[in-house]
Design a protein around this motif. Structure first.
Motif, short mmCIF file in Angstrom:
data_model
loop_
_atom_site.label_atom_id
_atom_site.label_comp_id
_atom_site.label_asym_id
_atom_site.label_seq_id
_atom_site.Cartn_x
_atom_site.Cartn_y
_atom_site.Cartn_z
N VAL A 131 0.84 -1.19 0.00
CA VAL A 131 0.00 0.00 0.00
C VAL A 131 0.88 1.25 0.00
O VAL A 131 0.66 2.19 -0.77
N MET A 132 1.91 1.25 0.85
CA MET A 132 2.86 2.37 0.91
C MET A 132 3.48 2.62 -0.47
O MET A 132 3.56 3.75 -0.94
N HIS A 133 3.95 1.53 -1.09
CA HIS A 133 4.60 1.58 -2.40
C HIS A 133 3.67 2.19 -3.45
O HIS A 133 4.08 3.01 -4.25
N LEU A 134 2.38 1.80 -3.38
CA LEU A 134 1.42 2.32 -4.34
C LEU A 134 1.13 3.80 -4.11
O LEU A 134 0.97 4.57 -5.04
N PRO A 137 -1.16 9.55 -6.62
CA PRO A 137 -2.45 10.21 -6.40
C PRO A 137 -2.91 10.94 -7.66
O PRO A 137 -2.19 10.97 -8.65
N GLN A 138 -4.11 11.52 -7.58
CA GLN A 138 -4.61 12.35 -8.67
C GLN A 138 -3.85 13.67 -8.53
O GLN A 138 -4.37 14.67 -8.05
N PHE A 139 -2.57 13.62 -8.95
CA PHE A 139 -1.58 14.63 -8.56
C PHE A 139 -1.95 16.04 -9.00
O PHE A 139 -1.64 17.01 -8.32
N TYR A 140 -2.62 16.17 -10.17
CA TYR A 140 -2.78 17.51 -10.72
C TYR A 140 -3.78 18.37 -9.97
O TYR A 140 -3.83 19.57 -10.18
N THR A 141 -4.62 17.74 -9.08
CA THR A 141 -5.52 18.58 -8.28
C THR A 141 -5.10 18.64 -6.82
O THR A 141 -5.80 19.24 -6.01
N VAL A 142 -3.97 17.99 -6.46
CA VAL A 142 -3.55 17.97 -5.05
C VAL A 142 -3.28 19.39 -4.57
O VAL A 142 -2.59 20.16 -5.23
#
Lengths: 440, 409
Positions: A40-43, A192-197
């Motif tokens: 989970v951490m890796h993901l 993550p959905q990085f572009y809205t973080v």
């Protein structure tokens, strides 16, 4: 020699099945717990765009005019600042993103209306973030300027509305506007959905929602603002917006800008541009903290937002403490097992086996325990990930074991049991043969 | 029981003894902290909301269409819901307790303050506090002539008319918030400021009213009810607990009848609202309980394994002792005392470790200090587990017949 040790080890393990089962179980449980959390951490802590993330940057300017000693700029930009950065066209690629819920109907289908999330962005978005297409493609840069009524939809939405068929050219009704589908994405699940973080530092570790699925509809930024006018949410406002949901002229931060800068010279030049822009706006009185400009890379931005939820980090700590206890347990049991055979070891030593040979023989036995524990651990890891997938968190669907984690499971299991075996094997190899033979 | 012979035996088995001690110490440290985390999560799951949870329903419709119609539509929706038999109250709101989506403001007690004293959540909607069943401890709830429309208030506020009739001038706040703003003082009649611009007079104090979204548990009760009417398509309905399912079904049918094109985003009882809000905490609690049990089982099995090994190794020694006159009880007590000694040392080290881990968690996860009661309880628990685990091997040791002594000394 190895084959002989293997034979001896198997015989010894078979002799005391309960003790063997206990050791295998201890290792399996420890490995299962730590590999589940490690996967989970890796993901969650991985790079959402491997190979590309290094050239993607998130520019920030402190557009909040309220005086005060704020150390960091706001996590998002207001409309004028975002447009100024975008229209400077200084980066290799640049885009702006904002998401909003929108009412959606597909006139060709009989499905009831949906309220998916819509991302309003520019055509560069797809090329910058390497977004995969199943059918069609992105809209063109002219479509952004022309406020074109076009859209790209996600693979999920295409499956729901059109059963996965090629829907390019078909029409969707977004609120009261008809848009033409120009592209359908292949399954795309950046984690993550990085572009809205944004705003992670205020989330007190409850950041699981950064891992939600991507938006279902993508429209040109200019069109999206018109289609869904009145339904946009601010990140924050320093004064109330005169018309809630319409933020172009509001004193609010609500837009994220991303730029692609392909080499360090361009990064430095872009940072100088940001500083110059902030200084110029400071002179105009719009910016009060010109020193608060940032140009973080994608991974720095994710790091700054602490995207990995604190619960997940806590679980990882817990799992490794658990593994440590299982390790002590296994050391104890192996010690018991080897020393119980002191007589046998004494005979072997008397017949000419060297200390190294005894040591190797014991380690082979420990390694077999590790291999069996690894197999059990793998099953427990799969079970653990199944439990994670049934959890009510945004990243649940991501929890799968990949090839590298599969191998790591066995590596960790065997390493653990070999480490556990070192001390008992060393003790066993120092058994004095004379003493043992006397008591036989 | 004489412990000196036990100590001298243990000195010959330093490594094995050390392993048992370390295992007990680590287990003690982790279980103490894990149980503490569990208790924290359970407290959180039972956080008081201050509302009549078993009598409430929540409906949220997608907020779409022209803004101008919203006021009339809300009035029509409310009238339809009120007609349903069994409905005692209904309110149009923009956020709900434990609803997760919230509207918050920085609050100052002096407009010249540089930074806000605290951040509180804004509950809007006519009669929202009364409908939710919030308990008033002092002052009064808001009166109907104090309410203003949200759109008018925003326009007046943006224009900077701070004395305008279109702006709210009163507020009802929670006790927790009043105590934080004016410690030890009477809050009724005092003024607080939303941002620097909007003064509001405190006219009532609520016992508790939880926020929609909680980042910091200590600020969970910082809520204000402001006299502003909203038309955002969210309704709170109050009815008798046994009528909830029927009322919810009827209300949805009636709302569909008014406008069949609307999308229902949420339809639920407050039991469901609370369940959803704390689902992560519940999942984490389950996980921690599982880890604790697994840890204790692994430790107990480890003690059984090593105990069995020691007994087997000392069969002759036990035989000799029996032959020299020791009773079965002596042998049993020997192993029990040995385990008690090891457990005690392990627990002592474990307590220090537990304290260290707690310090780490305090700095990294903003956890409170571990209460002292965990230490004696943890110690007793581990002693009991140790004794239970060693009982089997010790009984086997006691069963060793004295005749063993005569064989191959």
């Amino acid at each position: 020699m190895f084959g002989y040790y293997l034979d001896l080890a198997l015989r010894s393990l078979k002799r005391n099945k309960v003790l063997t089962a206990l050791m295998v179980l201890a290792i399996a449980v420890g490995i299962g717990a730590s590999m589940t959390t490690l996967t989970v951490m890796h993901l969650l802590s991985g790079d959402p765009l491997p190979g590309r993330s290094g050239s993607l940057f998130y520019p920030q300017v402190d557009s909040n005019p309220t005086p005060g000693n704020y150390k960091e700029p706001l996590d998002k930009l207001d409309y004028p600042t975002a447009m100024d950065i975008l229209n400077a066209h200084l980066a290799d690629r640049q885009t702006v993103v904002v998401d909003s819920p929108v009412k959606l109907r597909a006139p060709d289908t009989q499905l009831p209306p949906l309220i998916p999330s819509m991302l309003s962005t520019t055509s560069d978005f797809f090329a910058m973030f390497d977004v995969p297409f199943r059918y069609g493609g992105a809209w063109h840069a002219e479509d952004d300027d022309k406020h074109a009524r076009v859209a790209v939809i996600s693979s999920d939405l295409n499956a729901k509305l059109f059963n996965g068929a090629n829907s390019v050219g078909r029409t969707l009704r977004l609120r009261d506007t008809d848009v033409r589908i120009v592209g359908v994405l292949a399954p795309w699940r950046p984690a993550p959905q990085f572009y809205t973080v944004a705003g992670g530092r205020f989330a007190a570790g409850k950041t699981a929602d950064f891992y939600s699925k991507t938006q279902d509809v993508f429209t040109p930024f200019t069109s999206g603002l018109e289609i869904n006018d009145g339904n946009f949410y601010q990140y924050t406002c320093w004064h109330p917006a005169p018309t809630p949901g319409h933020l172009q002229n509001a004193p609010c931060a609500w837009l994220g800008v991303w730029v692609q800068l392909n080499n360090p010279t361009k990064v430095a030049a872009f940072k100088r541009f940001l500083d110059g822009y902030a200084a110029q706006q400071h002179a105009l009185g719009r910016v009060v903290r010109p020193q608060n400009t940032r140009l973080r890379s994608l991974m720095e931005w994710l790091d700054f937002n602490g995207v990995v939820p604190s619960d997940v980090r806590l679980q990882t700590w817990l799992a490794f403490a658990f593994l440590a206890i299982c390790l002590f347990n296994t050391i104890g049991l192996l010690l018991a097992k080897f020393l119980r055979r002191s007589g046998e070891i004494g005979v072997r030593r008397a017949l000419g086996a060297s200390r190294g040979a005894i040591f190797a023989q014991c380690l082979v036995e420990a390694g077999i325990v590790g291999l069996l524990g690894g197999l059990g651990g793998l099953l427990l890891t799969l079970a653990g990930l199944w439990v994670v997938r049934s959890q009510p968190v945004a990243f649940a669907d991501l929890a799968h074991l990949d090839g590298s984690m599969f191998l790591l499971t066995f590596a960790l299991a065997i390493a653990t049991s070999l480490v556990a075996g070192l001390l008992p094997a060393a003790r066993a190899s120092r058994v004095a043969p004379g003493l043992q033979l006397k008591t036989l | 029981m004489d412990i000196l012979p036990i100590l001298s035996t243990l000195r010959r088995h330093k490594i094995t003894a050390l392993l048992v001690i370390l295992e007990i110490a680590l287990t003690c440290a982790i279980v103490c902290n894990a149980v503490f985390l569990i208790s924290q999560r359970i407290d959180r799951i039972h956080m008081p909301s201050g509302i009549a949870e078993h009598e409430l329903l929540h409906i949220e419709l997608a907020n779409i269409g022209a803004k101008a119609d919203e006021k009339a539509r809300t009035a029509a929706d409310m009238a339809a819901i009120r007609q349903i038999p069994g409905v005692t109250a209904v309110a149009a709101v923009e956020q709900v307790p434990f609803g997760n989506s919230s509207n918050n403001s920085g609050i100052k007690i002096d407009p010249k303050q540089n930074k806000s004293t605290l951040n509180a959540t804004n509950y809007f909607g006519e009669n929202v506090a009364e409908t939710l069943g919030v308990q008033l401890v002092a002052g009064r709830f808001l009166q109907s002539d104090e309410y203003v429309d949200l759109e008018d208030a925003i326009k007046a506020f943006a224009a900077g008319e701070s004395n305008s009739k279109a702006l709210p001038h009163s507020v009802v706040i929670t006790q927790a918030m009043a105590e934080r703003l004016w410690p030890g003082q009477q809050a009724l009649g005092k003024q607080l400021y939303m941002g620097s611009e909007l003064p509001l007079t405190v006219v009532g104090l609520m016992k508790t009213l939880v926020r929609p979204s909680i980042w910091d548990d200590s600020a969970a009760q910082y809520s204000m009810v402001i006299p502003i009417r909203v038309n955002s398509g969210q309704y709170v309905i109050r009815t008798a607990p046994q009528d909830r399912d029927r009322v919810l079904k009827t209300a949805l049918e009636k709302l569909k009848l008014i406008n069949p094109n609307r999308v229902v985003l949420k339809k639920r009882t407050w039991d469901e609202v609370r369940e959803k809000f704390f689902q992560n905490d519940r999942a984490m609690t389950g996980l921690l309980v599982g880890v604790c049990i697994a840890l204790l089982v692994v430790t107990a099995l480890g003690i059984v394994g090593l105990g069995s090994f020691w007994v087997a190794q000392r069969r002759r020694q036990i035989g000799v002792r029996r032959a020299l006159g020791a009773t079965r009880r002596h042998i049993l007590h020997y192993f029990q005392t040995e385990n008690f000694l090891l457990a005690t040392i392990g627990i002592a080290i474990g307590m220090v470790l537990a304290y260290g881990i707690n310090l780490f968690l305090m700095t990294h996860y903003e956890l409170p200090r571990l209460p002292a009661i965990y230490f004696p309880v943890g110690a007793v628990l581990l002693w009991l587990i140790g004794q239970a685990a060693v009982l089997g091997p010790a009984m086997r040791a006691a069963a060793v017949p004295p005749v063993v002594a005569t064989r191959s000394v």
